[in-house]
Design an enzyme around this catalytic site. Sequence first.
Site, PDB file in Angstrom:
ATOM      1  N   HIS A  10       0.842  -1.202   0.000  1.00 32.46           N
ATOM      2  CA  HIS A  10       0.000   0.000   0.000  1.00 32.46           C
ATOM      3  C   HIS A  10       0.878   1.254   0.000  1.00 32.46           C
ATOM      4  O   HIS A  10       0.678   2.170  -0.789  1.00 32.46           O
ATOM      5  CB  HIS A  10      -0.926  -0.009   1.220  1.00 32.46           C
TER       6      HIS A  10
ATOM      7  N   ASP B 142       6.614  21.647 -26.314  1.00 35.18           N
ATOM      8  CA  ASP B 142       6.571  20.302 -25.721  1.00 35.18           C
ATOM      9  C   ASP B 142       7.646  20.259 -24.653  1.00 35.18           C
ATOM     10  O   ASP B 142       8.254  21.289 -24.337  1.00 35.18           O
ATOM     11  CB  ASP B 142       6.827  19.213 -26.795  1.00 35.18           C
TER      12      ASP B 142
ATOM     13  N   TRP C  95       7.108   0.439   3.698  1.00 36.65           N
ATOM     14  CA  TRP C  95       7.728   1.133   2.560  1.00 36.65           C
ATOM     15  C   TRP C  95       9.127   1.607   2.928  1.00 36.65           C
ATOM     16  O   TRP C  95       9.913   1.937   2.051  1.00 36.65           O
ATOM     17  CB  TRP C  95       6.855   2.294   2.069  1.00 36.65           C
TER      18      TRP C  95
ATOM     19  N   SER D  32      13.106   6.278 -13.685  1.00 41.69           N
ATOM     20  CA  SER D  32      12.032   6.984 -14.383  1.00 41.69           C
ATOM     21  C   SER D  32      11.893   8.399 -13.851  1.00 41.69           C
ATOM     22  O   SER D  32      11.807   9.364 -14.611  1.00 41.69           O
ATOM     23  CB  SER D  32      10.729   6.199 -14.197  1.00 41.69           C
ATOM     24  N   SER D  33      11.911   8.538 -12.526  1.00 42.14           N
ATOM     25  CA  SER D  33      11.717   9.859 -11.932  1.00 42.14           C
ATOM     26  C   SER D  33      12.918  10.773 -12.182  1.00 42.14           C
ATOM     27  O   SER D  33      12.752  11.972 -12.374  1.00 42.14           O
ATOM     28  CB  SER D  33      11.477   9.739 -10.430  1.00 42.14           C
TER      29      SER D  33
ATOM     30  N   HIS E 149      12.738  11.848   3.337  1.00 42.33           N
ATOM     31  CA  HIS E 149      12.090  13.084   3.744  1.00 42.33           C
ATOM     32  C   HIS E 149      11.868  14.051   2.591  1.00 42.33           C
ATOM     33  O   HIS E 149      10.758  14.543   2.412  1.00 42.33           O
ATOM     34  CB  HIS E 149      12.747  13.765   4.939  1.00 42.33           C
TER      35      HIS E 149
ATOM     36  N   GLU F  44      11.388  13.144  -0.257  1.00 43.72           N
ATOM     37  CA  GLU F  44      10.313  12.470  -0.986  1.00 43.72           C
ATOM     38  C   GLU F  44       8.932  12.932  -0.534  1.00 43.72           C
ATOM     39  O   GLU F  44       8.036  13.150  -1.346  1.00 43.72           O
ATOM     40  CB  GLU F  44      10.446  10.951  -0.815  1.00 43.72           C
TER      41      GLU F  44
ATOM     42  N   TYR G  79       8.135  15.768   0.567  1.00 37.71           N
ATOM     43  CA  TYR G  79       7.877  17.093  -0.012  1.00 37.71           C
ATOM     44  C   TYR G  79       7.640  17.002  -1.503  1.00 37.71           C
ATOM     45  O   TYR G  79       6.888  17.797  -2.071  1.00 37.71           O
ATOM     46  CB  TYR G  79       9.012  18.064   0.330  1.00 37.71           C
TER      47      TYR G  79
ATOM     48  N   SER H  34      -2.625  26.689  -5.410  1.00 37.33           N
ATOM     49  CA  SER H  34      -2.492  28.121  -5.644  1.00 37.33           C
ATOM     50  C   SER H  34      -3.302  28.555  -6.859  1.00 37.33           C
ATOM     51  O   SER H  34      -3.996  29.569  -6.825  1.00 37.33           O
ATOM     52  CB  SER H  34      -1.021  28.497  -5.858  1.00 37.33           C
TER      53      SER H  34
ATOM     54  N   HIS I 129      14.613  13.231  11.863  1.00 30.48           N
ATOM     55  CA  HIS I 129      13.464  13.309  12.767  1.00 30.48           C
ATOM     56  C   HIS I 129      12.579  12.072  12.637  1.00 30.48           C
ATOM     57  O   HIS I 129      11.645  11.907  13.405  1.00 30.48           O
ATOM     58  CB  HIS I 129      12.671  14.618  12.591  1.00 30.48           C
ATOM     59  N   HIS I 130      12.879  11.225  11.650  1.00 26.69           N
ATOM     60  CA  HIS I 130      12.191   9.934  11.573  1.00 26.69           C
ATOM     61  C   HIS I 130      12.872   8.895  12.463  1.00 26.69           C
ATOM     62  O   HIS I 130      12.422   7.764  12.529  1.00 26.69           O
ATOM     63  CB  HIS I 130      12.186   9.428  10.128  1.00 26.69           C
TER      64      HIS I 130
ATOM     65  N   THR J 232       5.853  26.946   5.536  1.00 25.90           N
ATOM     66  CA  THR J 232       4.556  26.287   5.339  1.00 25.90           C
ATOM     67  C   THR J 232       3.429  27.209   5.798  1.00 25.90           C
ATOM     68  O   THR J 232       2.384  27.311   5.136  1.00 25.90           O
ATOM     69  CB  THR J 232       4.511  24.958   6.117  1.00 25.90           C
TER      70      THR J 232
ATOM     71  N   LYS K 102       2.661  29.789   3.259  1.00 26.73           N
ATOM     72  CA  LYS K 102       1.812  29.309   2.170  1.00 26.73           C
ATOM     73  C   LYS K 102       0.340  29.288   2.587  1.00 26.73           C
ATOM     74  O   LYS K 102      -0.526  29.776   1.854  1.00 26.73           O
ATOM     75  CB  LYS K 102       2.255  27.908   1.723  1.00 26.73           C
TER      76      LYS K 102
ATOM     77  N   ARG L 143       1.890   1.175  15.050  1.00 29.36           N
ATOM     78  CA  ARG L 143       1.455   1.037  13.660  1.00 29.36           C
ATOM     79  C   ARG L 143       1.932  -0.300  13.119  1.00 29.36           C
ATOM     80  O   ARG L 143       2.727  -0.997  13.741  1.00 29.36           O
ATOM     81  CB  ARG L 143       1.996   2.191  12.824  1.00 29.36           C
TER      82      ARG L 143
END
Lengths: 278, 535
Positions: free
Chosen positions: B79, B109, B149, B178-179, B262, B264, B266, B277, B311-312, B337, B340, B459
């Site tokens: 998942h 293009d 994950w 790919s990314s 991390h 990722e 964002y 926006s 922080h993880h 943040t 925004k 979890r």
Amino acid sequence: MLIFKRMLLVFGALFSFAAAGSAFAADGQPSPWQLGFQKAATPIMEQITSFHTFVTVIIVVIALFVLALLVYVMVRFNENSHPLPSRTAHNTPLEIAWTVVPILILVAIAIPSFRLLFAQYDMPSPDLTITATGSQWYWTYEYPDHGITFDSLMVQEADLKEGQPRLLTVDREVVVPVNKNVQVGVKANDVIHDWAVPSFGIKLDAVPGRLQSTWFRAERTGVFHGQCSELCGRNHAFMPITVRVVTDEEFAAWLEKTKAAANDTGDTSKLAAAGKQN
Amino acid sequence: MAYGAQAHADAHHNDHPTGWRRWVYSTNHKDIGTMYLIFAIVAGTIGGVLSIAMRLELMNPGMQIFGDAELFNVFVAAHGLIMVFFMVMPAMIGGFGNWMVPLMIGAPDMAFPRMNNVSFWLLPASFALLLMSLFMPGAPGSRGVGAGWTLYAPLTTKGTPGIAMDFAILSLHLAGASSILGAINFITTIFNMRAPGMTLHKMPLFAWSILVTAFLLLLSLPVLAGAITMLLTDRNFGTAFFDSAHGGDPLLWQHLFWFFGHPEVYILILPGFGMVSHIVSTFSRKPVFGYLGMAYAMVAIGVIGFVVWAHHMYAAGISVNTQAYFVFATMVIAVPTGVKVFSWIATMWGGSLSLRAPMLWALGFIFLFTVGGVTGVVLANAGVDRSMHDTYYVVAHFHYVLSLGAVFSIFGGWYYWFPKMTGYMYSEFTAKLHFWLMFIGANITFFPMHFLGLAGMPRRIADYPDAYAGWNMVASVGSYMAFAGMIVFLFGIAQAFTRKLHAPANPWGAGATTLEWTLSSPPPFHSYETLPRIK
């Protein structure tokens, strides 16, 4: 309006019932419909709880403030009531304000936060040292100063006695004296596990190849439950942690009995370990 | 010119290929964007079904539908991986990014159209590998990867000897490649192919958000690629990067993974910032408030996002001073943040709000992202995270910013650009029904998880102590409601394509000021015959 007030009353009553429910519930384990932390049993957990309450008040106010602003603009500046939009796209004082005010709030959070963090690592000299070793999927406890070693496995549902919580009960509990500084060395045999007891406010990964330590000072007797808190494979959900906090006399009696039992069974490894200490 | 005839033939051939060649060989940013969106919908549906299976299992204490707890772990991992790599990223970057960045900046293009094709087609291959891994031997006696994950070693080395893990690693390698190719393409396109007169400081915020995202991808994914390669060699070739018995360290994996992981998160949210926006500005009929602040807030979030990874790992045993630094750095992110969130509200302030479906999603996004953001501020504090790490509080937090944040912005963008991309209007009623089902359902699902986490529920567990039963039941019921919303979403697509209500070039009126609304709906196969000029 009256209906609204009644609804508020009902919700208020429900909320306080749920909160109170957790206060009166069994100690050292979660209770149904609980909303907050388990009741603190150590000074560190008390600090965590009060810091959390402090931050939660701040974040709830912020979230409600944003919600109120959103509802206000949706109503006040709806196309029906406000057909002609302004073209304002800048307001320097406002932009400075919403940069500086959050910084001040963060500073207000950071000061008690750092105090709490450093308190957790301000480990007093231990009165008792134990080690907890995680394996797939049970914990092994060792009292190196007393030559005691035992495995602690979850009690299966069929074997539970009256009043023992499912998935939280182990066959052999960790026993520690009340009001004593207990240092817990945490390590692992295979994969990463995590030794956690919510009402003590401790949680530390058990990493293979490392000996890490944490500590707690339980301020009341009772049975306190936790669960492995790092995904460790198939039975991750089934390797609970149970700590029984007892008085000094009970602890001394438990030590005697446990050492005697180890001698009786002729467990040589445990005897050897005991011998080394003496 | 000796090659003139050939060039002419190519030009003709590339004019508008039809049939399967149009898609398989596609070099057209809009077609590739469409394929990315379809891919994301398919993958998202699969990932959603997995989550419903988990909620069915967790609805009541005891093991119900999963015979084996390891299978539950496999669902958890699948998942997470599917939603991150095969739903949110393809939808936001591959889908909307490909579709809208060239249109918004007035480019004919993408800079490297063929590379764009490779970027997309690596993804189905990658997804196939991941799906195959579900059926391969994994942990002893079971199939699939059950390591979450985050793929923490040594659970992914010694703990999962089966080949499923190698399939998952190679899947991530392909998805990462790919990314990275996509990121290079976006950076090149945005830097070099903006229409005459469009300076960076006049560029639409969605293009800004994709630019920042592309840099995050370019800098973070190679780290993941390196880490999973080390994992692969640890597993297969006797190296010991993550094995403490032979000079390695399990925590090295965590540092490398989160140095990628991390940024990722964002990557998953920044394009959403851009879309929101535009939606907020369009449906308020006002220009974006504090444009430069908005653009540079995203840059700041991207930069700081690289220096907060540990922080993880507050519970992993890192030193207290290291934790203190990461507490500080993480809290700093709250400032841009906040800029925004308040700028979005200021954009609406004084506007003339039209509460069409895209706007509802954007408003939902702003509030729910705020909720997820403030619980993030709580979690940033290592002292209190001691009690929350690896509990459902974290699950609630990141689903508020991703499932309710990123996904809401994707749906907002979907309804916002649906008329532009397909040429058909969606049904406002269906879209709003979709919104309300998801909004209420997802809140019922995830809000109680805060309570579960505070009460101590870990979890990634297949079964839980009975005291957690109440809120889990509530969460499961909410998830079924959100899933009903997903079905309404799919129905809405079918409805729009059968009603065939033609959309005008700009269905949103004066508020929609970006270049894509100057083109017909759908835009011609080759968007701009002459480049637009920006004053």
